[in-house]
Write a protein that holds these residues in place. Structure first.
Motif, short mmCIF file in Angstrom:
data_model
loop_
_atom_site.label_atom_id
_atom_site.label_comp_id
_atom_site.label_asym_id
_atom_site.label_seq_id
_atom_site.Cartn_x
_atom_site.Cartn_y
_atom_site.Cartn_z
N ALA A 1 -3.48 5.09 19.76
CA ALA A 1 -2.81 6.18 20.31
C ALA A 1 -3.79 6.76 21.55
O ALA A 1 -3.11 6.82 22.59
CB ALA A 1 -2.66 7.41 19.30
N SER A 2 -4.97 6.69 21.57
CA SER A 2 -5.76 6.87 22.70
C SER A 2 -5.75 6.07 23.92
O SER A 2 -5.60 6.30 25.06
CB SER A 2 -7.28 6.81 22.08
OG SER A 2 -8.11 7.16 23.25
N GLY A 3 -5.34 4.71 23.43
CA GLY A 3 -5.10 3.68 24.33
C GLY A 3 -3.91 3.94 25.02
O GLY A 3 -3.63 3.72 26.40
N GLU A 4 -2.93 4.28 24.23
CA GLU A 4 -1.50 4.41 25.01
C GLU A 4 -1.53 5.70 25.83
O GLU A 4 -0.96 5.68 26.96
CB GLU A 4 -0.49 4.84 23.71
CG GLU A 4 -0.17 3.45 23.08
CD GLU A 4 0.53 2.54 23.75
OE1 GLU A 4 0.93 2.69 24.75
OE2 GLU A 4 0.49 1.49 23.20
N GLN A 5 -2.44 6.84 25.72
CA GLN A 5 -2.57 8.02 26.19
C GLN A 5 -3.41 7.60 27.70
O GLN A 5 -2.72 8.10 28.80
CB GLN A 5 -3.22 9.12 25.55
CG GLN A 5 -2.51 9.77 24.34
CD GLN A 5 -3.17 10.76 23.68
OE1 GLN A 5 -4.43 10.75 23.65
NE2 GLN A 5 -2.51 11.32 22.74
N LEU A 6 -4.50 6.80 27.40
CA LEU A 6 -5.13 6.25 28.64
C LEU A 6 -4.18 5.47 29.65
O LEU A 6 -4.13 5.64 30.81
CB LEU A 6 -6.42 5.49 28.34
CG LEU A 6 -7.52 6.12 28.04
CD1 LEU A 6 -8.55 5.50 27.57
CD2 LEU A 6 -8.03 7.12 29.12
N LEU A 7 -3.32 4.84 29.05
CA LEU A 7 -2.47 3.86 29.81
C LEU A 7 -1.51 4.68 30.64
O LEU A 7 -1.21 4.29 31.87
CB LEU A 7 -1.95 2.64 29.11
CG LEU A 7 -2.81 1.53 28.80
CD1 LEU A 7 -2.19 0.59 27.60
CD2 LEU A 7 -3.29 0.76 29.85
N ALA A 8 -1.10 5.72 29.86
CA ALA A 8 0.03 6.50 30.49
C ALA A 8 -0.57 7.34 31.49
O ALA A 8 0.13 7.43 32.83
CB ALA A 8 0.84 7.43 29.25
N ALA A 9 -1.79 8.03 31.49
CA ALA A 9 -2.16 8.50 32.47
C ALA A 9 -2.58 7.74 33.64
O ALA A 9 -2.56 7.99 35.06
CB ALA A 9 -3.62 9.28 31.95
N ALA A 10 -3.04 6.29 33.27
CA ALA A 10 -3.44 5.37 34.36
C ALA A 10 -2.13 5.09 35.27
O ALA A 10 -2.19 4.98 36.43
CB ALA A 10 -4.04 4.18 33.85
N ALA A 11 -1.04 4.87 34.45
CA ALA A 11 0.27 4.52 35.28
C ALA A 11 0.74 5.49 36.15
O ALA A 11 1.22 5.26 37.17
CB ALA A 11 1.21 4.03 34.18
N ALA A 12 0.71 6.87 35.63
CA ALA A 12 0.89 8.07 36.43
C ALA A 12 0.22 8.04 37.84
O ALA A 12 0.48 8.49 38.60
CB ALA A 12 0.83 9.12 35.65
#
Length: 171
Positions: free
Chosen positions: A70-81
């Motif tokens: 879940a932490s990885g998915e949140q970081l990836l979403a923030a990075a993509a944004a």
């Protein structure tokens, strides 16, 4: 061009900003987050070994695996944004440095941010996993500072070598 951007806690913004600034608009960008397997593995082992055979649903290692994902998915979403353009997000689990090197096998460029000593220039500016990745990456690496690089006064002094006299030759 295929670009892999390694996303890690604490330095991901610099890696994304470098990709945004230095990679052409036609590049295929992949954001990579690797969740280590050592902490969940230790929790699985502790639960099995110290607490005996219990119910699987109570194994803390499983919960840690889910939290890491879940932490990885949140970081990836923030990075993509932050990247602000089309990209692919990938989550891998395992020994971090090996997973990053394996993922870079098909990349034309790997973007990595320094994660060690940020106050001095030199090899200690890389943590152990990042040092491994930089040394073993099968493609070119763009290595960036997470903030402004330290000035040249942070370089260590040159080693002092006493001047040795030349060997004496006998006639």
């Amino acid at each position: 061009m295929s670009v892999l951007v390694w996303i890690t806690e604490g330095t991901w913004q610099a890696a994304v900003d470098a990709a945004r600034a230095h990679v052409g608009a036609d590049a295929e960008i992949t954001l990579l987050y690797v969740g280590g397997s050592d902490i969940p593995g230790a929790a699985h082992g502790a639960y099995a070994g110290l607490l005996g055979r219990g119910r699987r649903e109570r194994d803390p290692g499983t919960r840690l695996e889910h939290l890491a994902a879940a932490s990885g998915e949140q970081l990836l979403a923030a990075a993509a944004a932050r990247l602000g353009r089309r990209c692919t997000a990938v989550v891998r689990t395992g020994r971090v440095e090996h997973e990053v090197v394996a993922a870079a096998e098909r990349a034309d460029l790997l973007v990595v941010a320094r994660d060690g000593d940020r106050h001095h220039l030199g090899p200690r500016s890389l943590g152990p996993a990042t040092r491994f990745v930089v040394d073993h990456a099968p493609c070119p690496v763009l290595l960036v500072w997470p903030e402004a690089a330290p000035d040249l006064t942070s370089l260590p002094p040159a080693p002092h070598h006493p001047r040795t006299p030349p060997p004496h030759h006998r006639p």
